[in-house]
Design an enzyme around this catalytic site. Structure first.
Site, PDB file in Angstrom:
ATOM      1  N   ARG A 258     -15.655  64.222 161.098  1.00 52.17           N
ATOM      2  CA  ARG A 258     -15.662  65.447 160.287  1.00 52.17           C
ATOM      3  C   ARG A 258     -15.400  65.112 158.824  1.00 52.17           C
ATOM      4  O   ARG A 258     -14.484  64.368 158.508  1.00 52.17           O
ATOM      5  CB  ARG A 258     -14.604  66.428 160.802  1.00 52.17           C
ATOM      6  CG  ARG A 258     -14.888  66.834 162.234  1.00 52.17           C
ATOM      7  CD  ARG A 258     -13.978  67.930 162.725  1.00 52.17           C
ATOM      8  NE  ARG A 258     -14.287  68.219 164.132  1.00 52.17           N
ATOM      9  CZ  ARG A 258     -13.668  69.119 164.875  1.00 52.17           C
ATOM     10  NH1 ARG A 258     -12.714  69.858 164.341  1.00 52.17           N
ATOM     11  NH2 ARG A 258     -14.005  69.302 166.137  1.00 52.17           N
ATOM     12  N   ARG A 273      -5.040  65.604 159.867  1.00 51.68           N
ATOM     13  CA  ARG A 273      -6.423  65.915 159.492  1.00 51.68           C
ATOM     14  C   ARG A 273      -7.110  64.662 158.979  1.00 51.68           C
ATOM     15  O   ARG A 273      -6.871  64.222 157.859  1.00 51.68           O
ATOM     16  CB  ARG A 273      -6.423  67.000 158.406  1.00 51.68           C
ATOM     17  CG  ARG A 273      -7.790  67.595 158.103  1.00 51.68           C
ATOM     18  CD  ARG A 273      -7.707  68.684 157.058  1.00 51.68           C
ATOM     19  NE  ARG A 273      -6.878  69.802 157.479  1.00 51.68           N
ATOM     20  CZ  ARG A 273      -7.312  70.804 158.256  1.00 51.68           C
ATOM     21  NH1 ARG A 273      -8.546  70.837 158.650  1.00 51.68           N
ATOM     22  NH2 ARG A 273      -6.487  71.773 158.608  1.00 51.68           N
ATOM     23  N   GLU A 347      -1.907  73.397 165.687  1.00 51.31           N
ATOM     24  CA  GLU A 347      -3.049  73.518 166.599  1.00 51.31           C
ATOM     25  C   GLU A 347      -3.458  72.161 167.178  1.00 51.31           C
ATOM     26  O   GLU A 347      -3.708  71.207 166.451  1.00 51.31           O
ATOM     27  CB  GLU A 347      -4.235  74.125 165.841  1.00 51.31           C
ATOM     28  CG  GLU A 347      -5.451  74.312 166.722  1.00 51.31           C
ATOM     29  CD  GLU A 347      -6.675  74.787 165.943  1.00 51.31           C
ATOM     30  OE1 GLU A 347      -6.483  75.541 164.965  1.00 51.31           O
ATOM     31  OE2 GLU A 347      -7.790  74.400 166.310  1.00 51.31           O
ATOM     32  N   SER A 350      -8.325  74.276 171.313  1.00 53.61           N
ATOM     33  CA  SER A 350      -9.024  75.491 170.965  1.00 53.61           C
ATOM     34  C   SER A 350     -10.004  75.835 172.071  1.00 53.61           C
ATOM     35  O   SER A 350     -10.983  75.134 172.289  1.00 53.61           O
ATOM     36  CB  SER A 350      -9.758  75.266 169.644  1.00 53.61           C
ATOM     37  OG  SER A 350     -10.177  76.484 169.119  1.00 53.61           O
ATOM     38  N   ARG A 388      -4.276  63.377 166.793  1.00 49.00           N
ATOM     39  CA  ARG A 388      -3.448  64.533 166.459  1.00 49.00           C
ATOM     40  C   ARG A 388      -2.355  64.758 167.513  1.00 49.00           C
ATOM     41  O   ARG A 388      -1.222  65.101 167.181  1.00 49.00           O
ATOM     42  CB  ARG A 388      -4.291  65.795 166.305  1.00 49.00           C
ATOM     43  CG  ARG A 388      -3.459  66.959 165.771  1.00 49.00           C
ATOM     44  CD  ARG A 388      -4.277  68.219 165.556  1.00 49.00           C
ATOM     45  NE  ARG A 388      -4.983  68.226 164.284  1.00 49.00           N
ATOM     46  CZ  ARG A 388      -5.565  69.310 163.778  1.00 49.00           C
ATOM     47  NH1 ARG A 388      -5.510  70.461 164.429  1.00 49.00           N
ATOM     48  NH2 ARG A 388      -6.199  69.239 162.622  1.00 49.00           N
TER      49      ARG A 388
END
Length: 425
Positions: A258, A273, A347, A350, A388
């Site tokens: 990403r 991130r 988070e 999801s 993460r």
RNA sequence: GGAGAGGUGGCUGAGUGGCCGAAAGCGCCGCCUUGCUAAGGCGGUUUGGGGGUAACACUCCAACGAGGGUUCGAAUCCCUCCCUCUCCGCCA
């Protein structure tokens, strides 16, 4: 993508949906283009029918009369050509406009603008109280010699990481554990391609709109996936499945890429991130049945929860509000795991359901028992994303001496280690 | 990278300019026959869209990997692209 007929019949609903998702879309333009297109279609079809009739009759004519008849058709064809060009333009415009419309969020999706408005559904586990000053994951892992972000940045730029020794084993171990966890739940493991065509990105509703977030290989017109959801949900694109073979349950594992464009300055420290990470992702494809979809949604949420419980991590589940929903998502549950360094839940998962939003774009269909062909429903959820997940894992399980005790269920996957200690010791 | 072959309905596979949305077989669905079973008979069975209907019916258009083109007319001829396979080369 919405069915144009649905938009036609429920324009107000679509407008409300966009408002709830805090999106600006032009529903009226879709309606207008659709009306124009249908009007044009009637003319076109009639002319084509006429042309077909004439052409067919020519075959039966004696040779000396053919030339004259052919001339007649030719002039008709010239007229057709104009209409056809018009249709092509209109088609393209309609599709482009249709692609921008959002799916209709479920009634149980809360109103709200951003993740601050997400509604907590439940909390599991209690955040630990430390009797020593806890370190953040970056400190912890770096001191143990398991992580080196400085050198990673030197090699590859910002938002990169490198794991060494047991850190490397830890990452692979936790991924494998997640994979086994899902296989046990009846999912078929998939090793998907990491490079995909535009159609796969569009089909899963990342494009158009998300181009800035994806790495593109310009020479080959391929994109690096940001999640295995993209290739895995696309597995049956263009196919008509038999209802008897549904549901399809896949678990894909892949690196994810990403660009994080627009996130400058946000979450720059540590492993939260980054540009490249690993993810085990669950995908369900089933028939177009709202209730069934909801059951799957709960099930894939629970799959993730059970894994967090195995890892002894406190977490909460939130019902994501309208403004925080993606374009295609009908409803989304985020799982947020306790991260001591943030003093908050962050988070980590999801879980989304899409109805037929992705299926329509992918032309992913099935033949029902009644013989009718319909678009499938699709869902997906994270199982584990690393590094993460290492944030809560090492921060929650850290000890006063700077070591990290591994949860028992994870140990067999990390060479039997009970704890992470300084590298080399 | 070089040389060649090929992509047709859920599947196998025929079709080289009009009679082809497409033979035949398999599969599937319905009905019938036969004590049960095995088997057999008859019929149906691509998808998308438009018009039409209360809903059917009905009707028209489009699609034979995708997109262009030639032609009065294209699954069939031409071009570009995608994909599959075979041989050679290279290679983790």
């Amino acid at each position: 993508m919405l069915d144009v007929k649905f938009v036609r019949d429920h324009a107000a609903l679509v407008k409300t949906a966009a408002t709830k998702k805090r999106m600006t879309v032009d529903v009226d333009r879709v309606l207008e283009l659709d009306a124009q297109r249908r009007e044009l279609m009637v003319k076109l079809d009639n002319d084509r029918a006429e042309q077909n009739r004439l052409s067919k009759s020519i075959g039966a004519l004696p040779a000396d009369q053919r030339a004259k008849a052919a001339e007649e058709v030719k002039s008709l064809k010239a007229r057709l050509k104009v209409l056809e060009d018009e249709e092509r333009t209109l088609d393209g415009q309609l599709r482009a406009a249709l692609l921008t419309l959002p799916s209709v969020p479920a009634p149980e999706v809360p109103e709200g603008l951003s993740d601050a408005d997400n509604v907590e559904i439940k909390r599991v586990g209690v955040p630990r109280k430390f009797d020593f000053p806890p370190l953040d994951h970056g400190e912890l892992l770096t001191r143990l010699g398991l992580l080196d972000q400085e050198r990673a940045a030197r090699i590859s730029g910002a938002r990169q990481y490198m794991l060494f020794g047991d850190g490397c084993l830890l990452e692979h171990g936790i991924l494998r554990m997640a994979l086994d966890h899902m296989i046990e739940a009846g999912f078929t493991p998939v090793q998907p391609p990491l490079m995909v065509r535009y159609e796969a990105m569009e089909g899963t509703a990342y494009f158009p709109g998300g181009e800035e977030q994806a790495y593109k290989m310009a020479k080959d017109d391929l994109f690096l996936i940001g999640t295995a959801e993209v290739p895995v949900t696309s597995i049956h694109a263009g196919e008509i499945l038999d209802e008897a073979e549904l549901p399809k349950r896949y678990v894909g594992m892949s690196p994810c890429f990403r660009r994080e464009a627009g996130a400058y300055g946000r979450d720059t420290k540590g492993l939260y991130r980054i540009h490249q990470f690993w993810k085990v992702e669950q995908v369900v494809i089933d028939r177009a049945d709202e209730e069934q979809s909801k059951l799957h949604h709960r099930a894939i949420l629970e799959n993730a929860e059970r894994l967090l419980q195995k890892l002894d991590l406190p977490y909460r589940v939130v019902n994501v509000c309208g403004g925080d929903l993606g374009q295609g998502q009908v409803q989304k549950f985020d799982v947020e795991t306790w991260m001591p360094s943030r003093g908050n839940y962050g988070e980590t998962h999801s879980a989304s359901r899409f109805h037929d939003f992705q299926s329509r774009r992918l032309e992913l269909r099935y033949r029902g028992k009644d013989g009718k062909v319909r678009h499938c429903h699709t869902l997906n959820n994270t199982v584990i994303a690393s590094p993460r997940i290492l944030i809560p894992l090492v921060e929650n399980h850290q000890q006063a001496d700077g070591t990290v005790v591994l949860p028992p269920a994870l140990r067999p996957y990390v060479a039997g280690r009970e704890r992470l200690v300084a590298r080399g010791k």
